[in-house]
Write a protein that holds these residues in place. Structure first.
Motif, mmCIF file in Angstrom:
data_model
loop_
_atom_site.group_PDB
_atom_site.id
_atom_site.type_symbol
_atom_site.label_atom_id
_atom_site.label_comp_id
_atom_site.label_asym_id
_atom_site.label_seq_id
_atom_site.Cartn_x
_atom_site.Cartn_y
_atom_site.Cartn_z
ATOM 1 N N TYR A 158 26.933 139.248 72.981
ATOM 2 C CA TYR A 158 26.081 139.698 74.176
ATOM 3 C C TYR A 158 24.983 138.690 74.294
ATOM 4 C CZ TYR A 158 22.641 142.152 77.197
ATOM 5 O OH TYR A 158 22.076 142.344 78.325
ATOM 6 N N LEU A 159 24.276 138.746 73.201
ATOM 7 C CA LEU A 159 22.991 137.931 73.074
ATOM 8 C C LEU A 159 23.344 136.540 73.323
ATOM 9 C CD1 LEU A 159 21.016 139.758 70.214
ATOM 10 C CD2 LEU A 159 20.428 139.935 72.739
ATOM 11 N N THR A 160 24.401 135.983 72.879
ATOM 12 C CA THR A 160 24.729 134.535 73.028
ATOM 13 C C THR A 160 24.976 134.410 74.513
ATOM 14 O OG1 THR A 160 25.644 134.355 71.014
ATOM 15 C CG2 THR A 160 26.276 132.603 72.610
ATOM 16 N N LEU A 161 25.478 135.027 75.264
ATOM 17 C CA LEU A 161 25.899 134.959 76.709
ATOM 18 C C LEU A 161 24.458 135.197 77.479
ATOM 19 C CD1 LEU A 161 29.081 136.952 77.039
ATOM 20 C CD2 LEU A 161 28.850 134.749 77.339
ATOM 21 N N GLN A 162 23.628 135.750 77.094
ATOM 22 C CA GLN A 162 21.920 135.914 77.705
ATOM 23 C C GLN A 162 21.585 134.410 77.762
ATOM 24 O OE1 GLN A 162 22.042 138.656 79.565
ATOM 25 N NE2 GLN A 162 23.833 138.763 78.334
ATOM 26 N N THR A 163 21.743 133.526 76.879
ATOM 27 C CA THR A 163 21.400 132.356 76.696
ATOM 28 C C THR A 163 21.532 131.131 77.671
ATOM 29 O OG1 THR A 163 22.617 131.552 74.968
ATOM 30 C CG2 THR A 163 20.693 132.699 74.218
ATOM 31 N N ILE A 164 23.119 131.411 78.191
ATOM 32 C CA ILE A 164 23.651 130.595 79.350
ATOM 33 C C ILE A 164 23.276 130.922 80.546
ATOM 34 C CG2 ILE A 164 25.593 129.798 79.894
ATOM 35 C CD1 ILE A 164 26.848 130.289 76.852
ATOM 36 N N PRO A 165 22.843 130.024 81.379
ATOM 37 C CA PRO A 165 22.369 130.841 82.777
ATOM 38 C C PRO A 165 23.628 131.116 83.680
ATOM 39 C CG PRO A 165 21.569 128.437 82.447
ATOM 40 C CD PRO A 165 22.386 128.641 81.249
ATOM 41 N N PHE A 166 23.422 132.122 84.451
ATOM 42 C CA PHE A 166 24.370 132.833 85.125
ATOM 43 C C PHE A 166 25.160 131.769 85.987
ATOM 44 C CE2 PHE A 166 25.572 134.728 89.390
ATOM 45 C CZ PHE A 166 26.719 135.448 88.995
ATOM 46 N N VAL A 167 24.513 130.933 86.561
ATOM 47 C CA VAL A 167 25.245 130.044 87.724
ATOM 48 C C VAL A 167 26.194 129.130 86.736
ATOM 49 C CG1 VAL A 167 23.572 128.200 87.400
ATOM 50 C CG2 VAL A 167 24.803 128.431 89.494
ATOM 51 N N THR A 168 25.994 129.078 85.726
ATOM 52 C CA THR A 168 26.930 128.227 84.692
ATOM 53 C C THR A 168 28.013 128.927 84.568
ATOM 54 O OG1 THR A 168 25.141 126.933 83.791
ATOM 55 C CG2 THR A 168 27.216 127.051 82.684
ATOM 56 N N LEU A 169 27.898 130.250 84.097
ATOM 57 C CA LEU A 169 28.949 131.143 83.577
ATOM 58 C C LEU A 169 29.708 131.257 84.891
ATOM 59 C CD1 LEU A 169 27.044 133.630 81.209
ATOM 60 C CD2 LEU A 169 28.578 131.730 80.831
ATOM 61 N N ASP A 170 29.320 131.589 85.881
ATOM 62 C CA ASP A 170 29.967 132.054 87.446
ATOM 63 C C ASP A 170 30.736 130.829 87.734
ATOM 64 O OD1 ASP A 170 30.414 133.991 89.435
ATOM 65 O OD2 ASP A 170 29.213 132.590 90.648
ATOM 66 N N SER A 171 30.372 129.553 87.614
ATOM 67 C CA SER A 171 31.094 128.373 88.148
ATOM 68 C C SER A 171 32.163 128.165 87.074
ATOM 69 C CB SER A 171 29.996 127.318 88.433
ATOM 70 O OG SER A 171 28.925 127.589 89.151
ATOM 71 N N PHE A 172 31.985 128.226 85.640
ATOM 72 C CA PHE A 172 32.917 127.679 84.892
ATOM 73 C C PHE A 172 33.597 128.491 83.865
ATOM 74 C CE2 PHE A 172 29.625 124.664 85.909
ATOM 75 C CZ PHE A 172 30.411 123.523 86.672
ATOM 76 N N ALA A 173 33.063 129.746 83.849
ATOM 77 C CA ALA A 173 33.386 130.603 82.868
ATOM 78 C C ALA A 173 33.282 132.209 83.289
ATOM 79 C CB ALA A 173 32.685 130.569 81.265
ATOM 80 N N GLN A 174 34.023 132.450 84.201
ATOM 81 C CA GLN A 174 33.642 133.948 84.789
ATOM 82 C C GLN A 174 34.479 134.791 83.780
ATOM 83 O OE1 GLN A 174 35.085 134.427 88.624
ATOM 84 N NE2 GLN A 174 33.672 133.045 89.508
ATOM 85 N N ASN A 175 35.279 134.419 82.979
ATOM 86 C CA ASN A 175 35.610 135.453 81.779
ATOM 87 C C ASN A 175 34.630 135.984 80.809
ATOM 88 O OD1 ASN A 175 35.798 132.795 81.061
ATOM 89 N ND2 ASN A 175 37.142 133.152 79.234
#
Length: 990
Positions: A661-678
């Motif tokens: 969970y904490l690792t995912l908080q360090t990656i911007p939402f726009v990056t996750l939403d565009s390339f890693a929605q899983n």
């Protein structure tokens, strides 16, 4: 037998009088259709104990959406045998449970509160209705019974009757109505008194006499002076001293003032207090000092307690909710204004008026901006005031530590360049010279507030001529420190933290950053004092009680004796022996933030896009970005897992979920939403698993933003777990120290996002206290101003509360924007010193600070113009560096090149051979034509070379095909023909 039947019948009638006399039971089993029918049915069910059916009736009543008139009639005209008023509805709260089903029981309670709220609002609005109040005012002139009932109903309406009664009196009603009103006023509620007191000053003079008499007829007239809102004495003093008041008004006012104060003003022991002017001046001064009692607050506005204040409006009065400071400001200005009406040149009243007005303005605006921007009218008064009034005002403000007033007057004296304000006064005793009394601006230079210090220095520099105050070195040091404190764009207020233990210091620094402050850490008391002296950019200081070199008991007196440090708010952390760790969750969050900015072998560090604009600038293919994001996520999880295990923790399911969970908080939402929605789905699953027991079902369907702040926190760690947390903190601290400097801003921004006020990603940190240690520290700091104790681990909210207590709201901490403005002002003064426009100051003292200002794009042009007028060897070399820097704006590079030429021609050549070679190379490759031209001019001054000139000439090839430019003739509009001049003859032209 017949007697027994008769007796039974009587008993039944006696036990059920309401049902038997009011309405047959059969009526209650009919389906209700109107609001009164629903309420009667609900009351019946309540009497029979059928709470479930009563709740259904209340629900049906609300479903009809009754208007306020219907609800008012329901309260005022209850069914036969019922009580009137809102009380009958308030008693519904006494029902312990409406339904065995929790959901239906909750719904029933919500309906009850809704009904109570609607009925209360309807009754209050109806009682305040002007139509209703006017109806009963007209009834005051009726028969005795009618008049008594009207007074009773007007009492129910409370203070809402005051504006209407005052308006009627102002419009001069007939004698019968007027007399009836004055007979009713003594019988109205005590909440009407402040309104009538406010009306007293604007009422017609005959009505003023009657109002004074009405006040004295009240049974509670002695209590009127207990609160400022209902105190009539200041108004009576004004009426007594007003030359326009009739004799009857003056006599009634004097008798009233004597009655309420039990003192005859004309018999005062002090001659100045035997007049209305003297008495009112003393009253107004009391409000400046905050002495009167405003009573209890009646409400709040944005968390600030408010008080109800009545004030005149046209021919009547109105009620306004004000804060305590605004209440004191209103009454203080009102009474000071009355003094000035009676005696316009009264210096004491003028000083009180200005003091109250300036402080009131500071309360609203924060006391940082000049009055010329926040209150131009008030600034005009201050700017045109006499010098004696300004100095008296300033002396009194500095003596009473009123920062807002001091700052405003010092700025005014500076704008006027008052020569007398900077000139020391020679004191003689018995005709012999003894010493000099420092001027008011020199005294202001010693005032503890940093804004006042800088304003005083600025004002002294504006005074023409050679300085005679003897404080030039101190002013230079202040300007130098101010220029050195010039913050970069986007900077925050700064906290300076001192702790000999780097691990503990890192933990406290983390909390300070969460609180929104830029934090700088030092390890000893000596380093702390040295850092404070370097620049004025520190806003407050935090010291751990274990501080050394010197220890706390020796460091505190040094801090409070130092001219710069004694003004800073100071906190002492009552930490335990060793290190008090943060909780495990916070330690893991800090580790995740650091790992996110490390170079990992499996996936090197890279900056992820944070918004749509950065997303569009990507040059990688979509599948490459997907692989990069997933690879980086796995690499960060792997690194965190290894470090957590090395610290001694067992890798259980909760720890794994936290790492993910904490690792995912360090990656911007726009990056996750565009390339890693899983991974966004993974984040949600991790967050739900981390919720406390019983909460996951409640929040399962909520958005992730609502789940994050509810994640379970940790209990107080055990001794073995404490050791593991400390190991992890040490490892994290070492990793942070190894990070590249250019990554720190983004790393801090990521860390701040964990506790963002708008979208927090973790619950707030819980403080850790040691009461015995806190008491011991409190004894050490006793007697020092603006020093507080903080718990071993404190929270951002706790720190904010403590800062509020330490900081005057009229003089808040200096903002970064103010520091930039002060730095620009300091730089301008250095330029004037270098130009010779300001005498008596050695500008070379500030050489290092001026050179530092060359790095700021905002100050560079002024700094260049200053450094070229100084025989500075390193300054000349700095100009060469700027001129060759392709990262600086072209205007600054051009100014640096021009300054370099001037410096070389004036003081000689100090640039290095390497810099000259760099100039030659940069001049060839620079595309900007203006910059290239200036650089070539510099080369011509520094290194003229005939071979170079020949080489350049050989490469010069003009464009011969270009058409020659036509010479432009004069514009006929700009060069009109002379009307008297005749046109030449054509023959003469030939």
């Amino acid at each position: 037998m017949s007697c027994r039947i008769a007796l039974t019948s009587l008993l039944l009638l006696a036990s059920c009088p309401l049902v038997g006399l009011a309405q047959p039971d059969s009526d209650f089993y009919l389906v209700p259709k109107t609001v009164p029918e629903f309420w009667r049915a609900a009351r019946f069910e309540l009497r029979t104990g059928s709470y479930e059916r009563a709740a259904e009736r209340i629900k049906g009543l609300l479903a009809l959406n009754p208007d306020e008139k219907t609800l008012f009639d329901l309260a005022e005209n209850p069914p036969v045998g019922g009580e009137s008023g809102v009380t009958q509805f308030l008693k519904l709260r006494n029902i312990p449970r409406w339904n065995v089903n929790d959901k239906l029981n909750g719904e029933a309670k919500e309906n009850v509160e809704k009904l109570i709220s609607q009925v209360t609002t309807a009754v209050n609005n109806e009682l305040k209705s002007e139509v209703r109040i006017n109806r009963f005012i007209k009834a005051l002139v009726g028969e005795q019974e009618e008049s008594a009932y009207a007074i009773k109903e007007l009492r129910r309406s409370g203070k809402a009757v005051v504006p209407l009664l005052c308006s009627i009196l102002s419009n001069k009603p007939d004698d019968e109505t007027r007399n009836a009103i004055f007979q009713a006023i003594p019988q109205l509620g005590d909440d009407t008194i402040p309104g009538f007191v406010a009306y007293l000053s604007i009422a017609e003079q005959p009505d003023q006499v009657e109002l004074i008499s009405c006040f004295q007829k009240r049974g509670d007239f002695r209590e009127m002076v207990s609160r400022v809102q209902s105190d009539p004495v200041p108004t009576l003093l004004y009426l007594w001293g007003n030359p326009n008041s009739a004799a009857t008004v003056k006599n009634a006012a004097l008798r009233g003032a004597t009655l309420w104060t039990l003192k005859d003003p004309t018999l005062s022991a002090k001659p100045e207090m035997r007049t209305a002017v003297g008495q009112l001046t003393a009253v107004a001064k009391g409000f400046l000092e905050g002495k009167p009692n405003p009573g209890s607050p009646t409400g709040n506005d944005m968390g600030t307690p408010t008080y109800q204040v009545w004030m005149p409006e046209g021919k009547t009065v109105k009620e306004v909710a004000l804060s305590k400071s605004a209440t004191f400001e209103y009454y203080g200005l009102r009474y000071a204004r009355w003094v000035l009406e009676l005696e316009p040149d009264n210096a004491a009243a003028q000083e009180i008026f200005l003091s109250i007005a300036i402080e009131g303005q500071a309360n609203r605006t924060g006391g940082t901006l000049p009055l010329s921007k926040t209150a131009p009218q008030l600034n005009s008064v201050l700017s045109t005031a006499s010098y004696s009034l300004l100095t008296s005002l300033l002396e009194d403000a500095m003596r009473n530590k009123k920062t807002a007033i001091t700052l405003a007057v010092v700025r005014t004296l500076g704008e006027r360049a008052e020569l007398r304000a900077g000139k020391s006064e020679e004191i003689r005793v018995d005709g012999e010279k003894t010493k000099f009394r420092p001027s008011v601006l020199v005294k202001a230079l010693d005032y503890p507030d940093p804004r006042v210090k800088f304003a005083a220095a600025d004002a002294l520099l504006k005074i023409p001529g050679e300085p005679t105050h003897g404080r030039t070195d101190e002013i230079m040091k202040l300007l130098m420190a101010t220029l050195a404190a010039d913050p970069p764009a986007g900077a925050k207020q700064k906290a300076l933290y001192a702790d000999p233990d780097p691990v503990r210091g890192n933990g406290i620094s983390t909390v300070l950053q969460q609180s929104g402050y830029q934090t700088e850490v030092v390890n000893t008391g000596r380093e702390l004092m040295k850092r404070i002296q370097q620049s004025t950019d520190v806003d407050f200081v935090v010291i751990d009680r274990h501080i050394v070199d010197p220890m706390l008991t020796d460091l505190l007196p040094q801090l409070r004796a130092d001219l710069t440090a004694k003004t800073l708010p100071l906190f002492v952390v009552a930490s335990a022996e060793g290190i008090t760790p943060v909780n495990k969750l916070t330690a893991l969050a800090r580790l995740a933030t650091i790992v996110a900015f490390q170079d990992l072998p499996d996936a090197p560090y890279r900056e992820w896009p944070r918004n749509e604009a950065e997303l569009r600038e990507l040059r990688l293919l979509n599948n490459q970005m997907v692989a990069a994001v997933l690879g980086r996520y796995e690499a960060q999880v792997k690194r965190m897992t290894t470090m957590v295990q090395q610290a001694g923790f067992t890798l259980d399911d909760q720890t794994r979920n936290r790492i993910s969970y904490l690792t995912l908080q360090t990656i911007p939402f726009v990056t996750l939403d565009s390339f890693a929605q899983n991974l966004l789905l993974e984040e949600r699953l991790d967050a739900i698993k981390l919720l406390p027991p019983g909460v996951s079902d409640e929040l399962a369907g909520q958005k992730i933003a609502q789940i994050r702040p509810r994640i379970a926190t940790d209990e107080t760690p055990s001794k073995p777990e404490t050791e593991n947390i400390l190991n992890l903190m040490r490892t994290t601290n070492e990793a942070e120290s190894a990070l590249l400097a250019d990554r720190l801003p983004r790393m801090n921004a990521t860390w701040d996002s964990f506790w963002s006020k708008e979208t927090p990603r973790l619950p707030a940190i819980v403080g850790v206290r040691h009461p015995d240690i806190e008491m011991a520290v409190a004894r050490k700091i006793r007697g020092y101003n603006r020093v507080h104790v903080l718990p071993a681990v404190f929270t951002p909210a706790g720190l904010s509360e403590e800062l509020v207590q330490l900081i005057d709201p009229k003089a808040p901490m200096v903002s970064p924007e103010e520091r930039r403005d002060q730095a620009a002002t300091a730089m301008n003064w250095f330029r004037k010193m270098a130009r010779g426009e300001v005498l008596g100051y050695r500008v070379m003292q500030a050489e290092a600070q001026i050179r530092h200002a060359l790095n700021s794009d905002e100050l560079a042009l002024i700094a260049i113009d200053t450094i070229v007028r100084m025989p500075s060897k390193t300054g000349q070399q700095d100009l060469a560096t700027i001129a060759t820097s392709d990262t600086r704006p072209a205007p600054i590079r051009i100014a640096a090149a021009e300054g370099l030429i001037r410096s070389v021609q004036t003081y000689g050549k100090f640039v290095t051979p390497e810099q000259i070679d760099a100039l030659v190379v940069i001049a060839k490759t620079t595309e900007d034509a203006d910059v290239k031209a200036k650089l070539n001019s510099v080369i011509g001054v520094l290194k003229p070379d005939a071979k170079v000139t020949g080489g350049l000439l050989k490469t010069y090839t003009p464009d011969l095909s270009a058409a020659p430019m036509k010479e432009k003739g004069p514009d006929p509009k700009e060069d009109p023909k002379d009307p008297e001049k005749k046109e030449p003859d054509p023959k003469e032209k030939m």
